[in-house]
Write a protein that holds these residues in place. Structure first.
Motif, PDB file in Angstrom:
ATOM      1  N   ASN A  77       0.820  -1.208   0.000  1.00 12.55           N
ATOM      2  CA  ASN A  77       0.000   0.000   0.000  1.00 12.55           C
ATOM      3  C   ASN A  77       0.857   1.262   0.000  1.00 12.55           C
ATOM      4  O   ASN A  77       0.531   2.247  -0.673  1.00 12.55           O
ATOM      5  CB  ASN A  77      -0.937  -0.001   1.210  1.00 12.55           C
ATOM      6  N   VAL A  78       1.970   1.241   0.746  1.00 15.90           N
ATOM      7  CA  VAL A  78       2.869   2.397   0.744  1.00 15.90           C
ATOM      8  C   VAL A  78       3.459   2.607  -0.647  1.00 15.90           C
ATOM      9  O   VAL A  78       3.528   3.732  -1.154  1.00 15.90           O
ATOM     10  CB  VAL A  78       3.984   2.208   1.794  1.00 15.90           C
ATOM     11  N   ALA A  79       3.877   1.523  -1.296  1.00 18.33           N
ATOM     12  CA  ALA A  79       4.441   1.641  -2.642  1.00 18.33           C
ATOM     13  C   ALA A  79       3.400   2.120  -3.633  1.00 18.33           C
ATOM     14  O   ALA A  79       3.682   2.947  -4.504  1.00 18.33           O
ATOM     15  CB  ALA A  79       5.019   0.298  -3.091  1.00 18.33           C
ATOM     16  N   ALA A  80       2.145   1.619  -3.511  1.00 21.51           N
ATOM     17  CA  ALA A  80       1.090   2.027  -4.436  1.00 21.51           C
ATOM     18  C   ALA A  80       0.795   3.513  -4.316  1.00 21.51           C
ATOM     19  O   ALA A  80       0.609   4.209  -5.319  1.00 21.51           O
ATOM     20  CB  ALA A  80      -0.176   1.206  -4.170  1.00 21.51           C
ATOM     21  N   LEU A  81       0.736   4.021  -3.077  1.00 25.03           N
ATOM     22  CA  LEU A  81       0.519   5.455  -2.877  1.00 25.03           C
ATOM     23  C   LEU A  81       1.721   6.256  -3.342  1.00 25.03           C
ATOM     24  O   LEU A  81       1.583   7.258  -4.065  1.00 25.03           O
ATOM     25  CB  LEU A  81       0.244   5.732  -1.392  1.00 25.03           C
ATOM     26  N   SER A  82       2.915   5.804  -2.965  1.00 18.97           N
ATOM     27  CA  SER A  82       4.114   6.582  -3.244  1.00 18.97           C
ATOM     28  C   SER A  82       4.438   6.640  -4.730  1.00 18.97           C
ATOM     29  O   SER A  82       4.888   7.677  -5.229  1.00 18.97           O
ATOM     30  CB  SER A  82       5.306   5.992  -2.483  1.00 18.97           C
ATOM     31  N   GLN A  83       4.190   5.528  -5.456  1.00 18.28           N
ATOM     32  CA  GLN A  83       4.611   5.506  -6.854  1.00 18.28           C
ATOM     33  C   GLN A  83       3.849   6.523  -7.695  1.00 18.28           C
ATOM     34  O   GLN A  83       4.364   7.023  -8.688  1.00 18.28           O
ATOM     35  CB  GLN A  83       4.452   4.099  -7.435  1.00 18.28           C
ATOM     36  N   ILE A  84       2.624   6.879  -7.269  1.00 24.97           N
ATOM     37  CA  ILE A  84       1.866   7.898  -7.997  1.00 24.97           C
ATOM     38  C   ILE A  84       2.130   9.280  -7.420  1.00 24.97           C
ATOM     39  O   ILE A  84       2.360  10.244  -8.147  1.00 24.97           O
ATOM     40  CB  ILE A  84       0.364   7.578  -7.966  1.00 24.97           C
ATOM     41  N   SER A  85       2.113   9.394  -6.082  1.00 32.99           N
ATOM     42  CA  SER A  85       2.359  10.696  -5.464  1.00 32.99           C
ATOM     43  C   SER A  85       3.732  11.227  -5.819  1.00 32.99           C
ATOM     44  O   SER A  85       3.916  12.436  -6.038  1.00 32.99           O
ATOM     45  CB  SER A  85       2.220  10.578  -3.940  1.00 32.99           C
ATOM     46  N   PHE A  86       4.718  10.336  -5.899  1.00 30.99           N
ATOM     47  CA  PHE A  86       6.066  10.782  -6.224  1.00 30.99           C
ATOM     48  C   PHE A  86       6.196  11.205  -7.683  1.00 30.99           C
ATOM     49  O   PHE A  86       7.170  11.847  -8.053  1.00 30.99           O
ATOM     50  CB  PHE A  86       7.085   9.694  -5.880  1.00 30.99           C
ATOM     51  N   THR A  87       5.221  10.855  -8.504  1.00 37.60           N
ATOM     52  CA  THR A  87       5.209  11.395  -9.859  1.00 37.60           C
ATOM     53  C   THR A  87       5.060  12.913  -9.809  1.00 37.60           C
ATOM     54  O   THR A  87       5.730  13.651 -10.537  1.00 37.60           O
ATOM     55  CB  THR A  87       4.063  10.781 -10.676  1.00 37.60           C
ATOM     56  N   ALA A  88       4.177  13.394  -8.907  1.00 39.24           N
ATOM     57  CA  ALA A  88       4.019  14.836  -8.733  1.00 39.24           C
ATOM     58  C   ALA A  88       5.239  15.449  -8.081  1.00 39.24           C
ATOM     59  O   ALA A  88       5.685  16.540  -8.461  1.00 39.24           O
ATOM     60  CB  ALA A  88       2.773  15.120  -7.904  1.00 39.24           C
ATOM     61  N   PHE A  89       5.809  14.755  -7.079  1.00 42.26           N
ATOM     62  CA  PHE A  89       6.939  15.310  -6.341  1.00 42.26           C
ATOM     63  C   PHE A  89       8.202  15.399  -7.187  1.00 42.26           C
ATOM     64  O   PHE A  89       8.945  16.378  -7.114  1.00 42.26           O
ATOM     65  CB  PHE A  89       7.193  14.435  -5.108  1.00 42.26           C
ATOM     66  N   LEU A  90       8.442  14.385  -8.013  1.00 41.45           N
ATOM     67  CA  LEU A  90       9.697  14.307  -8.750  1.00 41.45           C
ATOM     68  C   LEU A  90       9.557  14.600 -10.239  1.00 41.45           C
ATOM     69  O   LEU A  90      10.441  15.216 -10.830  1.00 41.45           O
ATOM     70  CB  LEU A  90      10.322  12.918  -8.555  1.00 41.45           C
ATOM     71  N   LEU A  91       8.444  14.176 -10.839  1.00 39.08           N
ATOM     72  CA  LEU A  91       8.275  14.421 -12.269  1.00 39.08           C
ATOM     73  C   LEU A  91       7.676  15.790 -12.535  1.00 39.08           C
ATOM     74  O   LEU A  91       8.040  16.466 -13.495  1.00 39.08           O
ATOM     75  CB  LEU A  91       7.384  13.335 -12.875  1.00 39.08           C
ATOM     76  N   GLY A  92       6.754  16.240 -11.648  1.00 38.21           N
ATOM     77  CA  GLY A  92       6.109  17.529 -11.840  1.00 38.21           C
ATOM     78  C   GLY A  92       7.062  18.712 -11.856  1.00 38.21           C
ATOM     79  O   GLY A  92       7.081  19.493 -12.815  1.00 38.21           O
ATOM     80  N   PRO A  93       7.908  18.887 -10.817  1.00 43.59           N
ATOM     81  CA  PRO A  93       8.796  20.046 -10.794  1.00 43.59           C
ATOM     82  C   PRO A  93       9.735  20.170 -11.993  1.00 43.59           C
ATOM     83  O   PRO A  93       9.914  21.277 -12.508  1.00 43.59           O
ATOM     84  CB  PRO A  93       9.562  19.854  -9.486  1.00 43.59           C
ATOM     85  N   PRO A  94      10.351  19.084 -12.491  1.00 40.40           N
ATOM     86  CA  PRO A  94      11.146  19.260 -13.712  1.00 40.40           C
ATOM     87  C   PRO A  94      10.324  19.758 -14.895  1.00 40.40           C
ATOM     88  O   PRO A  94      10.793  20.596 -15.675  1.00 40.40           O
ATOM     89  CB  PRO A  94      11.699  17.851 -13.976  1.00 40.40           C
ATOM     90  N   LEU A  95       9.093  19.270 -15.027  1.00 37.57           N
ATOM     91  CA  LEU A  95       8.242  19.737 -16.118  1.00 37.57           C
ATOM     92  C   LEU A  95       7.854  21.207 -15.949  1.00 37.57           C
ATOM     93  O   LEU A  95       7.554  21.891 -16.929  1.00 37.57           O
ATOM     94  CB  LEU A  95       6.988  18.870 -16.212  1.00 37.57           C
TER      95      LEU A  95
END
Length: 408
Positions: free
Chosen positions: A330-348
């Protein structure tokens, strides 16, 4: 390791978060120097930084079974010093493509360490019968605060990013040996079912709702970490120390709020505390967007640190305490999407900065804050102390009753 400190379990968790964030945080005050050395625009830098989120998302999706086979202790003691070493190598990249490729394995390590530390914090929290998740994440912010100050000081002294990041490696290695040398993983919150963990941590509907809660905090936390130093250098032509100090100020306000957040959650409720934090985050966005002076912007970044502080830890607790699947899944399922915003969003957001200015890169966080406000009730509407005081009924174990209480 005989020279490691004899720490309580929760103190080892705190030390793990702080050391890990210090290892990964030193590069961000030096991004203006890296950008200048390569002679590239914000959008190009942002594109090269995407190597980290791609690696992180890959690890969050696939790494849980491998980490469980290797063992959390062995993985953590190896990955954190190696993370610092690979950052020291990555800053030697001569151009953006090389930086992208060097950041990918760093992302793999970040995702793996995130799973280990967040699951370990939840298991230790359950052992102690009191919340430590927000306090654990406050030490993550404290480590980042130290990285911001150290990075700003190194830049002010004229040290190159390459020498600066090389100095971080022995600091991290010695810290891990002293504080985590005696680390032993806590037992799982729930008894194992014997089922093999899936390679892909598929998010369920409740997890997707928790993702919606976290998106604004993750996006604006990542944006503040990645772009606050460049914002100060671009908008106000601030010096390297002021730019690095702005990163540290964001982390300090975030760390302070996280340190005391658990007591507020115990007295009020996760969703009630989160609503206040989202309002402060919105105020921070407006200050950064309209700021006429450096100190106003720094106040805005401090408010962004406060506002983004506890929302993701609260969502991690809500996900880990669900009894439908193992906590790590459950932690991985939440983190793998939330971290898209944290790590992928700012570079974009670098492309937003190129076309509409770096202020706009923060302004687009407002719609995500609104989305979080609409879904924040999923964190729980009862005070934590009331929820966790429920005892087990005839239909289940104490652990299952506690999980149901936190899901209420």
């Amino acid at each position: 390791m005989s020279f490691s400190l004899n720490l309580a379990p929760q103190h080892r968790v705190y030390a793990g978060f702080a050391t890990y964030s210090f290892a990964m945080g030193n590069i961000f005050p030096r991004l203006p120097d890296i950008k200048h050395a390569m002679g590239i625009a914000d959008g190009t830098l942002g594109l090269s930084l995407i190597g980290t989120p791609i690696g992180t998302l890959t690890a969050l999706t696939l790494a849980t079974p491998l980490l469980e086979r290797i063992g959390f202790r062995r993985a953590l003691l190896t990955l954190v010093p190696l993370l610092a070493l690979l950052y020291a190598i990555a800053v030697h990249a001569p151009e953006p493509v090389a930086l992208f490729l060097m950041l990918f394995p760093i992302g793999l390590m970040i995702g793996s360490v995130e799973i280990i530390l967040n699951v370990e914090a939840d298991r230790t929290e359950f052992q102690l019968k009191r919340r430590i998740m927000n306090r654990a994440h406050s030490f993550w912010s404290a480590g980042f605060f130290g990285a911001g100050l150290f990075g700003g000081a190194m830049a002010h002294l004229g040290l190159s990013p390459q020498l600066h990041l090389a100095l971080v490696v022995p600091i991290v290695a010695i810290s891990m040996a002293i504080f985590l040398g005696g680390y032993e993983p806590a037992p799982a919150r729930f008894a194992a079912t014997g089922d093999k963990a899936p390679m892909f941590a598929r998010p369920t509907l409740p997890i997707l709702v928790l993702v919606a809660v976290t998106l604004s905090a993750m996006l604006l936390e990542g944006a503040s970490i990645d772009w606050s130093a460049i914002y100060m250098r671009t908008v106000f032509e601030s010096g390297p120390f002021v730019a690095g100090f702005t990163v540290a100020l964001f982390a300090f306000s975030q760390a302070t709020t996280r340190f005391f957040a658990d007591s507020f959650v115990d007295r009020h409720s996760p969703s009630g505390v989160a609503r206040v934090l989202l309002a402060m985050m919105a105020a921070g966005v407006f200050l950064v967007f309209f700021s006429p002076a450096p100190f106003i912007s720094m106040l805005g970044f401090a408010l962004l640190g406060v506002g983004s502080s506890a929302i993701f830890p609260l969502a991690i607790s809500a996900a880990a305490q669900r009894s439908d699947r193992p906590a790590a899944i459950n932690v991985a399922a939440l983190s793998q999407i939330s971290f898209t915003a944290f790590l992928l969003g700012p570079p974009l957001l670098g492309f937003v900065s190129d076309h509409w200015g770096i202020r706009s890169a923060f302004g687009i966080g407002i719609p995500f804050i609104i989305l979080s406000l609409l879904t924040v009730g999923s964190l729980g509407t009862r005070p934590s102390s009331s929820a966790t005081s429920a005892s087990a009924g005839p239909s289940g174990t104490r652990e299952e009753a506690l999980a149901r209480a936190n899901e209420a």
